[in-house]
Design a protein around this motif. Structure first.
Motif, PDB file in Angstrom:
ATOM      1  N   UNK A 162       0.852  -1.191   0.000  1.00  0.00           N
ATOM      2  CA  UNK A 162       0.000   0.000   0.000  1.00  0.00           C
ATOM      3  C   UNK A 162       0.885   1.238   0.000  1.00  0.00           C
ATOM      4  N   UNK A 163       0.577   2.159  -0.894  1.00  0.00           N
ATOM      5  CA  UNK A 163       1.396   3.355  -1.070  1.00  0.00           C
ATOM      6  C   UNK A 163       0.505   4.591  -0.966  1.00  0.00           C
ATOM      7  N   UNK A 164       0.988   5.599  -0.296  1.00  0.00           N
ATOM      8  CA  UNK A 164       0.341   6.914  -0.281  1.00  0.00           C
ATOM      9  C   UNK A 164       1.434   7.955  -0.479  1.00  0.00           C
ATOM     10  N   UNK A 165       1.268   8.793  -1.494  1.00  0.00           N
ATOM     11  CA  UNK A 165       2.308   9.784  -1.787  1.00  0.00           C
ATOM     12  C   UNK A 165       1.662  11.110  -2.176  1.00  0.00           C
ATOM     13  N   UNK A 166       2.368  12.205  -1.956  1.00  0.00           N
ATOM     14  CA  UNK A 166       1.798  13.524  -2.253  1.00  0.00           C
ATOM     15  C   UNK A 166       1.893  13.856  -3.748  1.00  0.00           C
ATOM     16  N   UNK A 167       0.889  14.554  -4.225  1.00  0.00           N
ATOM     17  CA  UNK A 167       0.867  15.040  -5.612  1.00  0.00           C
ATOM     18  C   UNK A 167       0.586  16.532  -5.596  1.00  0.00           C
ATOM     19  N   UNK A 168       1.471  17.272  -6.235  1.00  0.00           N
ATOM     20  CA  UNK A 168       1.216  18.702  -6.417  1.00  0.00           C
ATOM     21  C   UNK A 168       0.474  18.893  -7.734  1.00  0.00           C
ATOM     22  N   UNK A 169      -0.764  19.365  -7.635  1.00  0.00           N
ATOM     23  CA  UNK A 169      -1.592  19.554  -8.824  1.00  0.00           C
ATOM     24  C   UNK A 169      -1.098  20.745  -9.638  1.00  0.00           C
ATOM     25  N   UNK A 170      -1.549  20.815 -10.881  1.00  0.00           N
ATOM     26  CA  UNK A 170      -1.169  21.935 -11.747  1.00  0.00           C
ATOM     27  C   UNK A 170      -1.616  23.272 -11.163  1.00  0.00           C
ATOM     28  N   UNK A 171      -2.657  23.221 -10.347  1.00  0.00           N
ATOM     29  CA  UNK A 171      -3.176  24.447  -9.728  1.00  0.00           C
ATOM     30  C   UNK A 171      -2.325  24.911  -8.560  1.00  0.00           C
ATOM     31  N   UNK A 172      -1.378  24.070  -8.112  1.00  0.00           N
ATOM     32  CA  UNK A 172      -0.543  24.415  -6.979  1.00  0.00           C
ATOM     33  C   UNK A 172      -0.995  23.785  -5.677  1.00  0.00           C
ATOM     34  N   UNK A 173      -2.176  23.179  -5.671  1.00  0.00           N
ATOM     35  CA  UNK A 173      -2.669  22.517  -4.470  1.00  0.00           C
ATOM     36  C   UNK A 173      -2.036  21.134  -4.332  1.00  0.00           C
ATOM     37  N   UNK A 174      -2.115  20.583  -3.105  1.00  0.00           N
ATOM     38  CA  UNK A 174      -1.545  19.269  -2.828  1.00  0.00           C
ATOM     39  C   UNK A 174      -2.647  18.288  -2.476  1.00  0.00           C
ATOM     40  N   UNK A 175      -2.422  17.036  -2.827  1.00  0.00           N
ATOM     41  CA  UNK A 175      -3.319  15.981  -2.377  1.00  0.00           C
ATOM     42  C   UNK A 175      -2.533  14.682  -2.263  1.00  0.00           C
ATOM     43  N   UNK A 176      -3.088  13.767  -1.479  1.00  0.00           N
ATOM     44  CA  UNK A 176      -2.466  12.462  -1.307  1.00  0.00           C
ATOM     45  C   UNK A 176      -3.105  11.456  -2.262  1.00  0.00           C
TER      46      UNK A 176
END
Length: 511
Positions: free
Chosen positions: A71-85
């Motif tokens: 199981x993996x959870x990693x952060x993603x920086x969206x093109x809008x500048x926001x972050x999500x897991x």
């Protein structure tokens, strides 16, 4: 060969079970049927290949269980500048054969149990068609429609690195492939990421994933492989007079009608191939609507319309259909969408003679029982949609060999064919003389096509057809051995179980 047992299934295995709450429970229920048959043989002291009862019970439990889940959870920086897991899983159901093999699915609804279920299906599917892989599966919980191409590339590459760090990808360890909402683009990203990171010293690094573009080591025929496998799978049953007599259908494709649920990659190619073989598609359904034409729907015209409009709804040569397409009267029903479509509720209203499970897990255990009782032939998913993994196996071999199929023999075969024609001509002229001139040997168009040499796609399709034919024979033989009648699913699971069991039984365990 008469179909053994009752045409309505089997008295010993068709006692009914409730609809399972999830795909994992469904797969385990179907596996449980086959396991119960093996255990009953061991308990009765027959079937010497299984061994004693305690040993058999232990191995059956080992085969059932999923071996590893990452199981993996990693952060993603969206093109809008926001972050999500972003969350994802890679399950390796069985390592009785290595590497493991399984697809990569992007879905907002996927969870660990579904990933484990699909990995288990892959184990059994590979065993049924004699592909020497263990089963695996990847699920990433995203809705790909809500992400840009740049964001999808970041997700794919990051997840690849996480799998590589934990030993869940590699040409001899675990090989990935396309699944729902992934394709050549994502596979190319995965191959590039692995090759330029942990796999940079491995000459076979490209074989870490299949379903790649041709330029990245892919293979001709992979794009349509699952659909073509569905064709061959149906063909092996619909041309069998004993099975067709059992369900009251004449052998062969010409004149048969079929209904298709799902017009994605698998559904489209299945529709094209069945149309070429003389069957007539009368209804196609998608998530946003369905169309119906009793005179038939042309697959190429529908494909062109869908590509231009983004939907099959409104296709001018068919009428809208508001009811359940699974209940449309037809000869062949092909669920090619998602799991759990045929249930206890709608199974009594299905009016097809044959159900070919182009999707994974479209039939619940309760629906399976109803179809047996109603004398409907279900060609199970673990066999009929195995064309994709079969051709993936061919692509994996191509990557390990570092040469395309036929490249070393094209020229030789072409020259050999013409030397054969010249030899025949020379022999005839020696016997009859040349009083009227040379005796021309004119090859037929079919022979002319052959002597030019088999293309890679020809070789792939030939290998796929042979694999599906041999696997069908094994399933039918197993059905005869256990008196299963039309219960081809249990026969297929028994084929898979016997092969995996044999590996464990003969190889033993490292520790």
């Amino acid at each position: 060969m008469a179909v053994p047992g009752q045409c309505k299934g089997t008295a010993s295995l068709a006692k009914g079970s409730p609809d399972a709450p999830g795909l994992l429970a469904m797969v385990e229920a179907f596996y449980g049927r086959a396991a119960a048959t093996v255990e009953a043989e061991a308990k009765a002291g027959v079937g010497a290949q299984w061994g004693g009862l305690p040993w058999v019970r232990g191995l059956l439990e080992i085969i059932r269980r999923c071996s590893y889940v990452l199981e993996v959870a990693f952060p993603l920086r969206r093109d809008s500048g926001t972050w999500e897991m972003v969350r994802g899983w890679r399950a390796q159901h069985s390592q009785h054969r290595l590497p493991c093999k399984g697809g990569v699915r992007f879905s907002s609804s996927i969870g660990v149990d579904e990933v484990k279920a699909l990995a288990a299906l892959m184990t059994y599917k590979c065993a049924v068609v004699d592909v020497p892989f263990g089963g695996a599966m990847t699920g990433v919980r995203i809705d790909p429609r809500k992400y840009s191409e740049h964001e999808l590339e970041k997700i794919t590459r990051h997840f690849t690195v996480e799998m590589a760090k934990k030993g869940f990808i590699g040409p001899g360890i675990d090989v990935l492939a396309p699944d729902v909402s992934t394709g050549e683009r994502e596979m190319s990203w995965i191959a590039d990421t692995y090759t330029h990171t942990l796999g940079y010293r491995d000459i076979n690094a490209q074989a870490c994933v299949t379903g790649k573009p041709i330029s990245q080591g892919g293979i001709q025929g992979r794009h349509s492989a699952t659909g073509r496998g569905v064709l061959y799978g149906i063909e092996n049953y619909i041309t069998n007079t004993d099975y067709m007599d059992c369900i009251g259908l004449s052998p062969g494709f010409p004149g048969k009608t079929f209904v298709l649920q799902g017009f994605g990659k698998v559904g489209l190619h299945t529709m094209k191939y069945l149309h070429e073989y003389g069957a007539r598609c009368i209804c196609v359904g998608e998530t946003d609507g369905a169309i119906y034409n009793p005179r038939g729907i042309n697959p190429k015209e529908l494909e062109d319309y869908e590509q231009g409009h983004g939907t099959i709804v409104g296709f001018p040569k068919a009428e809208p259909y508001d009811g359940s397409i699974l209940e449309v009267p037809c000869d062949i029903l092909i669920p090619a969408a998602i799991e759990k479509q045929l249930t206890r509720e709608n199974a009594p209203r299905v009016q097809a003679k044959i159900i070919a499970e182009a999707a994974n897990g479209p039939t619940t255990p309760a629906a399976h029982e109803i179809f047996l009782q109603r004398n409907i032939l279900v060609i199970p998913d673990v066999y009929v949609n195995a064309g994709g993994v079969t051709v993936s196996f061919f692509e994996w071999l191509k990557n390990l060999n570092h040469v395309s199929y036929g490249r070393l023999s094209f020229k030789y075969e072409w020259e050999s064919s013409y030397h054969l024609l010249q030899s025949v001509q020379h022999s005839l002229e020696q016997w009859f003389g040349k009083a009227r001139g040379e005796i021309p040997i004119i090859p037929s168009p079919e022979f002319q096509a052959r002597v030019t040499g088999a293309s890679e796609k020809d070789i792939v399709y030939s290998g796929l057809a042979y694999t599906m034919e041999q696997s069908a024979k094994q399933i039918m033989t197993m059905a005869a051995r256990y008196n299963l009648g039309l219960d081809q699913r249990t026969a297929a699971y028994l084929c898979a179980l016997e092969k995996v069991f044999t590996v464990y039984n003969e190889a033993g365990f490292t520790y």
